[in-house]
Design an enzyme around this catalytic site. Sequence first.
Site, PDB file in Angstrom:
ATOM      1  N   GLN A 127       0.851  -1.227  -0.065  1.00 59.85           N
ATOM      2  CA  GLN A 127      -0.032  -0.055  -0.050  1.00 59.85           C
ATOM      3  C   GLN A 127       0.811   1.432   0.195  1.00 59.85           C
ATOM      4  OE1 GLN A 127      -2.630  -0.500   3.501  1.00 59.85           O
ATOM      5  NE2 GLN A 127      -4.270  -1.017   2.023  1.00 59.85           N
ATOM      6  N   ASP A 130       2.129   2.384  -3.416  1.00 62.19           N
ATOM      7  CA  ASP A 130       0.981   2.429  -4.622  1.00 62.19           C
ATOM      8  C   ASP A 130       1.048   3.781  -5.274  1.00 62.19           C
ATOM      9  OD1 ASP A 130      -1.103   2.433  -6.293  1.00 62.19           O
ATOM     10  OD2 ASP A 130      -2.630   1.233  -4.542  1.00 62.19           O
ATOM     11  N   SER A 133      -2.393   5.096  -6.494  1.00 67.79           N
ATOM     12  CA  SER A 133      -3.354   5.690  -5.602  1.00 67.79           C
ATOM     13  C   SER A 133      -2.803   7.006  -5.056  1.00 67.79           C
ATOM     14  CB  SER A 133      -3.427   4.609  -4.340  1.00 67.79           C
ATOM     15  OG  SER A 133      -4.331   3.732  -4.796  1.00 67.79           O
ATOM     16  N   TYR A 230     -10.558  -3.779 -10.183  1.00 69.63           N
ATOM     17  CA  TYR A 230     -10.577  -2.766 -10.998  1.00 69.63           C
ATOM     18  C   TYR A 230     -11.958  -3.020 -11.734  1.00 69.63           C
ATOM     19  CZ  TYR A 230      -5.396  -2.189 -10.711  1.00 69.63           C
ATOM     20  OH  TYR A 230      -4.143  -1.600 -10.415  1.00 69.63           O
TER      21      TYR A 230
END
Length: 379
Positions: A127, A130, A133, A230
């Site tokens: 995370q 990423d 994001s 997705y």
Amino acid sequence: MKIAVPRETDAVETRVAATPDTVKKLVGLGATVAVEKNAGAKSRILDADFAAAGATIVDDAAGVYKDADVVLKVRRPAAAELKLMKSGAMVIATMDPHGNEKDVEAMAKAGVAAFAMEFMPRITRAQVMDVLSSQANLAGYQAVIEAAAEYDRAMPMMMTAAGTVPAARVFVMGAGVAGLQAIATARRLGAVVTATDVRPAAKEQVESLGAKFIAVEDEEFKQAETAGGYAKQMSEEYQKKQAELVASHIAKQDIVITTALIPGRPAPKLVSKEMLASMKDGSVLVDLAVERGGNVEGAKPGKVASVSGVKIVGHLNMAGRIGASASALYAKNLIAFLETMIDKETKALMPDWDDELVKATVLTRDGKVVHPAFAPAEA
């Protein structure tokens, strides 16, 4: 271990791949960090700030790349940059390889190990790495700011002695990271917000932010999401039904922000010229997918177009329009990934080529294109 941070060469790129904070960490990991002169100028990071963090400031690209073991970049290296890198160097950047297969091959021929940060798997461990994001989050925010700047009315409802100003109506198409941030930002500015997405999970997320969800909720809609989270390509029949619903809704909106992207494919067309013609004069659309062909018919990359009295904002590199914030997050994404490839005891570069993060992101290695999506088929 030498780590190079060059100045980005793309005309619209304001970001830089390191900050003084990440330079400090790299130096602490035993690295020598070379930063090209003025690399952070467009992100409000001075050469003196990099130097104070322990970096060496180098006058030109040739000096930065010379003998570098790792190159940290925002965008894929150009041919001229590849010539300056030593064979075997690791290059970590957003590579945008789809449709640019020749550039991927060029990196292989140059002998560099190229890592595409946008292929980072969406798992808990990754995370913090990423980049999609982190950058989409800022793009969603900035899209609302750009829309508000082009919209010649106030966003919130204002009740004054002279009368009431109605709240702007904002419709966000696509409720991924960018879309959700756009919803949140528009709500903070006082707009009445609606949103749509083909993924069922998005409905709850949209409503949790105080916006109304707009979608044809049939059986296909309920299964319209991949295992990776997705959006799937929808059938023509569903697209037609959704387009009819959107067309009736969009005619009532003041601002529309489109964010729909499908990995590895051109952006889906969501707003037609007929829809634009139905909108009120002076309405604004912001197309965040303009670099992939655009969601809006008539959108022009890098320009604010006008169609049927409606402004279509097609700015390139939306996250880069707030380069200082974008660089801070992007640099942290990069160092989090690079740290996994540095041995803490010996402080040597030791990538584990079997690590799931490495396997998912490596494009080229040892003179070959190795990523399964781009490697040539074996005879």
